[in-house]
Structures are given as C-alpha cells and as structure tokens.
Design an enzyme around this catalytic site. Sequence first.
Site, mmCIF file in Angstrom:
data_model
loop_
_atom_site.group_PDB
_atom_site.id
_atom_site.type_symbol
_atom_site.label_atom_id
_atom_site.label_comp_id
_atom_site.label_asym_id
_atom_site.label_seq_id
_atom_site.Cartn_x
_atom_site.Cartn_y
_atom_site.Cartn_z
ATOM 1 N N GLU A 110 15.843 19.560 -3.915
ATOM 2 C CA GLU A 110 16.741 18.052 -4.246
ATOM 3 C C GLU A 110 16.274 17.627 -5.479
ATOM 4 O O GLU A 110 15.718 16.938 -4.945
ATOM 5 C CB GLU A 110 17.197 17.389 -3.092
ATOM 6 C CG GLU A 110 17.505 18.690 -2.322
ATOM 7 C CD GLU A 110 17.873 17.623 -0.723
ATOM 8 O OE1 GLU A 110 19.028 17.806 0.196
ATOM 9 O OE2 GLU A 110 17.336 16.759 -0.504
ATOM 10 N N SER A 153 11.513 12.220 1.378
ATOM 11 C CA SER A 153 12.774 12.526 1.874
ATOM 12 C C SER A 153 13.381 12.042 2.889
ATOM 13 O O SER A 153 14.237 13.036 2.995
ATOM 14 C CB SER A 153 11.680 13.792 3.045
ATOM 15 O OG SER A 153 10.982 12.615 3.429
HETATM 16 P P1 NAI Z 1 0.852 13.972 4.002
HETATM 17 O O1 NAI Z 1 0.161 12.810 4.792
HETATM 18 O O2 NAI Z 1 0.243 15.016 3.891
HETATM 19 O O3 NAI Z 1 -0.289 13.561 1.908
HETATM 20 C C1 NAI Z 1 0.020 12.171 2.110
HETATM 21 C C2 NAI Z 1 -1.144 11.863 1.319
HETATM 22 O O4 NAI Z 1 -0.662 10.941 -0.211
HETATM 23 C C3 NAI Z 1 -2.276 11.501 2.035
HETATM 24 O O5 NAI Z 1 -3.695 12.891 1.200
HETATM 25 C C4 NAI Z 1 -3.258 10.490 1.162
HETATM 26 O O6 NAI Z 1 -3.992 9.658 0.912
HETATM 27 C C5 NAI Z 1 -2.402 10.347 0.168
HETATM 28 N N1 NAI Z 1 -1.633 8.534 -0.213
HETATM 29 C C6 NAI Z 1 -1.940 7.510 0.299
HETATM 30 N N2 NAI Z 1 -0.762 6.645 -0.160
HETATM 31 C C7 NAI Z 1 -1.610 7.022 -0.985
HETATM 32 C C8 NAI Z 1 -1.792 5.696 -2.768
HETATM 33 N N3 NAI Z 1 -1.133 4.645 -2.600
HETATM 34 N N4 NAI Z 1 -2.182 6.761 -3.422
HETATM 35 C C9 NAI Z 1 -3.056 8.192 -3.656
HETATM 36 N N5 NAI Z 1 -2.607 8.210 -2.709
HETATM 37 C C10 NAI Z 1 -2.203 8.209 -2.009
HETATM 38 O O7 NAI Z 1 1.792 13.619 3.123
HETATM 39 P P2 NAI Z 1 3.263 14.762 3.380
HETATM 40 O O8 NAI Z 1 3.135 15.691 3.525
HETATM 41 O O9 NAI Z 1 2.477 16.084 1.639
HETATM 42 O O10 NAI Z 1 4.331 13.630 2.674
HETATM 43 C C11 NAI Z 1 4.480 13.565 1.304
HETATM 44 C C12 NAI Z 1 5.499 12.624 1.169
HETATM 45 O O11 NAI Z 1 6.373 13.441 0.861
HETATM 46 C C13 NAI Z 1 6.160 11.914 1.665
HETATM 47 O O12 NAI Z 1 6.841 10.920 0.865
HETATM 48 C C14 NAI Z 1 6.871 12.747 2.870
HETATM 49 O O13 NAI Z 1 8.346 11.810 3.139
HETATM 50 C C15 NAI Z 1 7.214 13.561 1.538
HETATM 51 N N6 NAI Z 1 7.565 15.218 2.089
HETATM 52 C C16 NAI Z 1 6.467 15.953 3.424
HETATM 53 C C17 NAI Z 1 7.554 16.964 3.645
HETATM 54 C C18 NAI Z 1 6.601 17.302 5.269
HETATM 55 O O14 NAI Z 1 7.427 18.303 5.448
HETATM 56 N N7 NAI Z 1 5.865 17.247 5.049
HETATM 57 C C19 NAI Z 1 8.850 17.597 2.825
HETATM 58 C C20 NAI Z 1 9.291 16.926 2.007
HETATM 59 C C21 NAI Z 1 8.917 15.527 1.671
#
Ligand code: NAI
Length: 528
Positions: free
Chosen positions: A168, A135
């Site tokens: 997007e 994001s």
């Molecule tokens: P989250 O913390 O809920 O999930 C991230 C997941 O990725 C975790 O389960 C973690 O164990 C896993 N992970 C971390 N590093 C890893 C790796 N190297 N290989 C495999 N798995 C790995 O985070 P969330 O909220 O789902 O965000 C994920 C991405 O989406 C981020 O880049 C965030 O900026 C983006 N994003 C988040 C939004 C939100 O509202 N939460 C909205 C739009 C984008």
Amino acid sequence: MSVSDTQHTPPRAVPLEPSAVVAVVGAGAMGAGIAQVAAAAGHLVKLVDAREGAAAAAIDGIRAQYRKLADKSRMTAEAAEAAGRRLVAAAGLGDLADAALVVEAIVENLEAKRTLYRELEAIVGDDCIFGTNTSSISVTSIGATLRRPERLAGLHFFNPAPLMALVEIVSGLATDKAVADTLFATAEAWGKTPVHARSTPGFIVNRVARPYYAEALRVLNEGGADCATLDALMRDCGGFRMGPFELMDMIGHDVNFAVTRSVWNAFYNDPRFTPSLIQQELVDAGFYGRKNGRGFFDYRDGAVRPAPKEAVAQSTPTDIVLHGQSAAAHALADRLFERGIAYAWSEAEDERSRGQADDGRIAEAGGAVLFVTDGRSATQRAADLGIANVVLIDAALDHASATRIAVGAAINAWAPAIGAAIGLLQAAGFAVSRLNDIPGLIVMRTVAMLANEAADAVNQGVCDARGADAAMRLGVNYPRGPLEWADRIGLPAVRDVLANLARFYGEDRYRVSPLIQQHVFAGKNIHD
Ligand code: NAI
C-alpha cells in the site's frame, strides 16, 4: 468534446534506479523482509537497528534466504551471492547520508517514528524519500513534524514481505504526489503490486478486512454455529484460505483486537467497527491463539481439533422442482444432473399463474421452499411470504464447485420439510451445515459487509475500486475482490442483504454505502 478528451494520461512515474542506495531502519521481521526485496532488485541496502548486532544478524538471515531460493532454483546462485553482497549493516543513522530512500520499519510508535525521521532530515539530501512501513499510524501525523513532510509516504508491506505481493502506497495530507508515484513505480520494479491509498484509519486492507472477523464473531455470539463449522463454511463454501477463527488464532487476539479497537476508535466509534466482547474476553484470559497454545481452538499437546458440524444423511427427495434463472438454481441443476438425481424445472408460465414468478425461490422438495439468503432470517421470510417451510442457503464463491453449504430454516418449518431440503442439497453433493436462523447466514453477510466497507473506502477517496479489490486479494489472499464479488452476486442483491440486516438488527452497522446505493440506482456494476 467527450469527458475522456478533457483528461490526459499523466506521464508514468519512474522507479528509483537500481543504483540508488536504499536504507532500511529497523531490522526486525518486516525490515529484514523489505531489505531482502530491495537488495534482490539490485539496490545497495544499508540496514540499521537500534539493537546492537541486530542488523548484522538480519543480514545473515537474508543471505541464508537467498541461498535457499537458489537451492530451489528461484534465483541463480550468482544472483543470490550478488544480492547478499549488496546488504550492509550500517553503524548508525549518520551512515545513511547517500540514501535515496529510507524505509522505516521500527517499533509501531508515533513519537519514535517522528523522532527518527526528524533526525534523518538533518543527515540525508533534500530529494531523499521517506517510506514508513507503519500499519496503523497516520502518515499525516508522522510527517507533521518534518521540515519537508511532502517527502514522506507510507510504504506498507505485508508479512512476510518477500512473499506477499501487495504494497500500500499511503499518501498523507502533505505527501507530494510525485513521491507517492515514485514509490509506486519502485514497488512495481521490485516485483510487487502496489496500490495507492489515502492515509485514513487501517488504510485499505486493515479497514476492509474488519468484517471478515466481525461478522463471524457476531454469528458466534448469537449462537449461529460453533467456530469449527463457521470456519469450514468460509473455506469450503466461501473459498477463503482460512476461516475467521483459525485466522484470528494465527494472527493473535492481542494483535487483532488492538487493530480492531484502533480502527474503531479512529472512526469515532462507528458501529461498523465495534469490537466483540468475545475478543475482549480472550485477551483478558490470555488466550492469544496459536502463539501461546489457546484461542478459539486448543493448540496444546494432545488437544483434538473439533470437526465442523454436518447434518446427518437424509434420503433424496423424489419431488425436486427447480425454479428461476439464478446462478444458484442452475448450479443445483448441474450438480443434480451430474449425480443422476431426477428433478424438474418449473415452467415460468406456471409460476406466474401461481404468483411465484419473482419470490426468488430456487427449489422445492418435500414441502420445503429453498431460497438464497437475502439478509432476512428464514423465519422473517416465511412470515413475509406466508410460506411455513422456508429453508435458506448461503452465498458461495461458486455454487457449482462449493463442497459445503450453510442452511437456515424458519422456526416454524416442519422437520420433514427441512430434512427434504437438506436431502436435496446432500444429493447435489454438498456437506450441509445447518446454522440457527441467522439473517444473512455466514458467507453472504460477510461478503456483503466486506463489499460495503470496500465501497465506503472507494466512496471516501481512500482508493479506487480496482485498488480495493487488488489489496484484498493480494494482502489477505481473498479468493475474489469484494467489489468484484458484489458485482457478481448482483449489486441490488447485495444492497438488499445489507438493508435487510440493518432492518433486522436496527443497527447503523449495516447501513448501505452510498457507492452501492448510487450504482444500484444507476443500474450499473461498480466495475462497469
Ligand atoms: P519487530 O519488533 O520485529 O522489529 C522492529 C525492529 O526495530 C527491532 O529490531 C527493533 O530493535 C528496531 N527498532 C525499534 N526502534 C528503533 C529505532 N528507533 N531505531 C532503529 N531501530 C529500532 O517489528 P516488525 O513486526 O518488523 O514491525 C515493524 C514495523 O512494521 C511496525 O511499524 C509495524 O507496525 C509494521 N508492520 C508490521 C507487520 C507485521 O506483520 N509484523 C506488517 C506490516 C507492517
């Protein structure tokens, strides 16, 4: 030859076939939502997470979601069952060799994302597309260390991904146009509304939305009104689903402040994006919002939510005169008529003879003269026009149906005249919330600044005008796209609001976007 003869419509991009394997890396909130969407669209989806058991747990959760949708008849039981079977927990990246698309939704960290995609390049085929859900990180920098950066684009879903329509499609400097087009078509095939964006700080939504918070924080900081009143005005007059303060409390100040800072830093501290000291203080205090019980509002057990402030009931003036042809004046007339309140229309001839023909007034009552705000304070407008009793009303999503309106009165205005102006608006069925004499009040200055930011994004080639408006309607549920809204208010009026704010504050923050200026000079709407 006309201009259109020199252009040709490019062939429509083709979405990935449902038979294509989609991999999702990161099975957190976003990854699980994206996997849910892709499997429902017919793809075999391989889910991977660095945390042991996380992918399998996410799949259980998605299957439960499908069952709920089937219970609510939003999908058939067979479709729910079949979509559930198309989800597979993969043991590691090595299992993703047959993926046609790898969506990354891991931790928001540049090095982690670069490393992941570099490792994947050694595993997947050359035509596999990479879609990062980042994001805030530059898609250009995530791609910079890849052997084939052209295969990477942003595929930015909004939370919760299964419900939010917007995606997007973000192109970095090296992104192949065909890759962005395939992702666009694929997002459409998945039932989403994609918009193209160039990789610039905040992309579209996180950039254009900044003034929604920033202007409310400015008004709060200047003592314009309290949070509950400003929230109520943005909802009941602006038509937004949530007011800025309750929304910031929901997002979390830690997150919202970090995004604000990152956009501000990325634009080399452009004053358009300067964060508020109020946000810093909330973060310093650990008042993150709903998630830990305190933010602008108190969410702890037993706490009482403050009510918006409203002017006490005033008697209805008996000398109401309406002026001009503005939508606001006509809406006032209709509202008064529906409620059986007597008023007269001023004759244009009379106005010309009294030199009032174009001072923009919409109504008079009890000695007060009412105008819609043009970005000057009421006191400044009173001084400019040589009228003491100036009362300003705010912009609205629709003055005909708004249930609340903000007013501001000149410092020297006579109290009975202010009372008459409030009485007129109350007789027209508005709850009236009086702000201190803040230029641009709250809805007008916020909408003008949202439109200004959207206009700059368009002017700088980040997206087109339709994309900017769709992004804000679908990504953050705005009741109207900011550029369409500016067209409706009238671009010259929006330009004036911004220019007046710039003069009042002497700040570059309110400088008018070249796109708005040029359209005003050309006498055109942005959406012409
Ligand atoms: P989250 O913390 O809920 O999930 C991230 C997941 O990725 C975790 O389960 C973690 O164990 C896993 N992970 C971390 N590093 C890893 C790796 N190297 N290989 C495999 N798995 C790995 O985070 P969330 O909220 O789902 O965000 C994920 C991405 O989406 C981020 O880049 C965030 O900026 C983006 N994003 C988040 C939004 C939100 O509202 N939460 C909205 C739009 C984008």
